[in-house]
Design a protein around this motif. Structure first.
Motif, PDB file in Angstrom:
ATOM      1  N   ARG A  91       0.832  -1.217   0.000  1.00 21.30           N
ATOM      2  CA  ARG A  91       0.000   0.000   0.000  1.00 21.30           C
ATOM      3  C   ARG A  91       0.859   1.257   0.000  1.00 21.30           C
ATOM      4  O   ARG A  91       0.521   2.245  -0.645  1.00 21.30           O
ATOM      5  CB  ARG A  91      -0.942   0.009   1.196  1.00 21.30           C
ATOM      6  CG  ARG A  91      -2.059  -0.968   1.047  1.00 21.30           C
ATOM      7  CD  ARG A  91      -2.947  -0.950   2.260  1.00 21.30           C
ATOM      8  NE  ARG A  91      -3.944  -1.975   2.150  1.00 21.30           N
ATOM      9  CZ  ARG A  91      -5.205  -1.804   2.468  1.00 21.30           C
ATOM     10  NH1 ARG A  91      -5.612  -0.641   2.919  1.00 21.30           N
ATOM     11  NH2 ARG A  91      -6.055  -2.781   2.340  1.00 21.30           N
ATOM     12  N   TRP A  92       1.960   1.227   0.733  1.00 23.29           N
ATOM     13  CA  TRP A  92       2.855   2.385   0.780  1.00 23.29           C
ATOM     14  C   TRP A  92       3.465   2.646  -0.590  1.00 23.29           C
ATOM     15  O   TRP A  92       3.526   3.782  -1.047  1.00 23.29           O
ATOM     16  CB  TRP A  92       3.937   2.158   1.826  1.00 23.29           C
ATOM     17  CG  TRP A  92       4.889   3.308   1.930  1.00 23.29           C
ATOM     18  CD1 TRP A  92       6.173   3.355   1.490  1.00 23.29           C
ATOM     19  CD2 TRP A  92       4.619   4.592   2.484  1.00 23.29           C
ATOM     20  NE1 TRP A  92       6.721   4.571   1.744  1.00 23.29           N
ATOM     21  CE2 TRP A  92       5.784   5.361   2.364  1.00 23.29           C
ATOM     22  CE3 TRP A  92       3.501   5.159   3.080  1.00 23.29           C
ATOM     23  CZ2 TRP A  92       5.871   6.665   2.797  1.00 23.29           C
ATOM     24  CZ3 TRP A  92       3.582   6.461   3.524  1.00 23.29           C
ATOM     25  CH2 TRP A  92       4.753   7.197   3.379  1.00 23.29           C
ATOM     26  N   HIS A  95       0.793   4.053  -2.850  1.00 22.48           N
ATOM     27  CA  HIS A  95       0.536   5.444  -2.480  1.00 22.48           C
ATOM     28  C   HIS A  95       1.618   6.363  -3.041  1.00 22.48           C
ATOM     29  O   HIS A  95       1.320   7.419  -3.598  1.00 22.48           O
ATOM     30  CB  HIS A  95       0.462   5.572  -0.959  1.00 22.48           C
ATOM     31  CG  HIS A  95       0.416   6.977  -0.466  1.00 22.48           C
ATOM     32  ND1 HIS A  95      -0.713   7.751  -0.572  1.00 22.48           N
ATOM     33  CD2 HIS A  95       1.362   7.744   0.124  1.00 22.48           C
ATOM     34  CE1 HIS A  95      -0.457   8.955  -0.073  1.00 22.48           C
ATOM     35  NE2 HIS A  95       0.795   8.970   0.362  1.00 22.48           N
ATOM     36  N   ARG A  99       1.132   9.249  -5.888  1.00 20.33           N
ATOM     37  CA  ARG A  99       1.505  10.628  -5.540  1.00 20.33           C
ATOM     38  C   ARG A  99       2.477  11.197  -6.569  1.00 20.33           C
ATOM     39  O   ARG A  99       2.363  12.364  -6.957  1.00 20.33           O
ATOM     40  CB  ARG A  99       2.124  10.651  -4.157  1.00 20.33           C
ATOM     41  CG  ARG A  99       2.208  12.010  -3.588  1.00 20.33           C
ATOM     42  CD  ARG A  99       2.481  11.943  -2.132  1.00 20.33           C
ATOM     43  NE  ARG A  99       2.574  13.304  -1.646  1.00 20.33           N
ATOM     44  CZ  ARG A  99       2.964  13.629  -0.456  1.00 20.33           C
ATOM     45  NH1 ARG A  99       3.250  12.699   0.399  1.00 20.33           N
ATOM     46  NH2 ARG A  99       3.034  14.872  -0.094  1.00 20.33           N
TER      47      ARG A  99
END
Length: 104
Positions: A91-92, A95, A99
Motif C-alpha cells: 500500500r505504501w 501510495h 503521488r
C-alpha cells in the motif's frame, strides 16, 4: 528456522535499512537472541499501552510496535505479522506511485 521466520527477518532487515542509523542499531540489538529478556516485557507493555490508547500519554502507535517486538519470540504471531507488513509495504508503494503520478 522456518519459512515464516526467514521471511519476517528479511522484511525486518529491509525495514532496518530505511530507518535512521540510531533506530537501525536499536532494532538490530533488540532482534538479538540475548535481548529476549528486554524484548518480551517491552513488547507486552507496549501492547498493553496500545490497548489503553484512550489515555492521554498512551497511544495506538504502541500496539504495532509491541507486536513487532513480540513476534520474534511468539511463533503464532509470525505469519499474521509478516502478512500485515507485506500488505502495508504494498500500500505504501502504491501510495507513493500515485503521488508521483499526481505531481507530474
Amino acid at each position: 528456522m522456518n519459512r515464516d521466520q526467514q521471511r519476517l527477518n528479511h522484511q525486518l532487515d529491509r525495514l532496518g535499512q530505511k530507518l535512521p542509523s540510531w533506530a537501525a542499531r536499536s532494532l538490530q540489538w533488540l532482534r538479538k537472541s540475548s535481548s529476549r529478556w528486554v524484548r518480551l516485557p517491552a513488547g507486552f507493555l507496549l501492547v498493553l499501552g496500545g490497548i489503553f490508547s484512550i489515555l492521554p500519554v498512551l497511544g495506538l502507535w504502541m500496539l504495532p510496535l509491541g507486536l513487532l517486538l513480540l513476534v520474534q519470540d511468539v511463533p503464532f504471531l509470525r505469519r499474521p505479522t509478516r502478512q500485515a507488513l507485506t500488505c502495508i509495504e504494498r500500500r505504501w508503494r502504491r501510495h507513493k506511485r500515485r503521488r508521483r503520478q499526481a505531481d507530474a
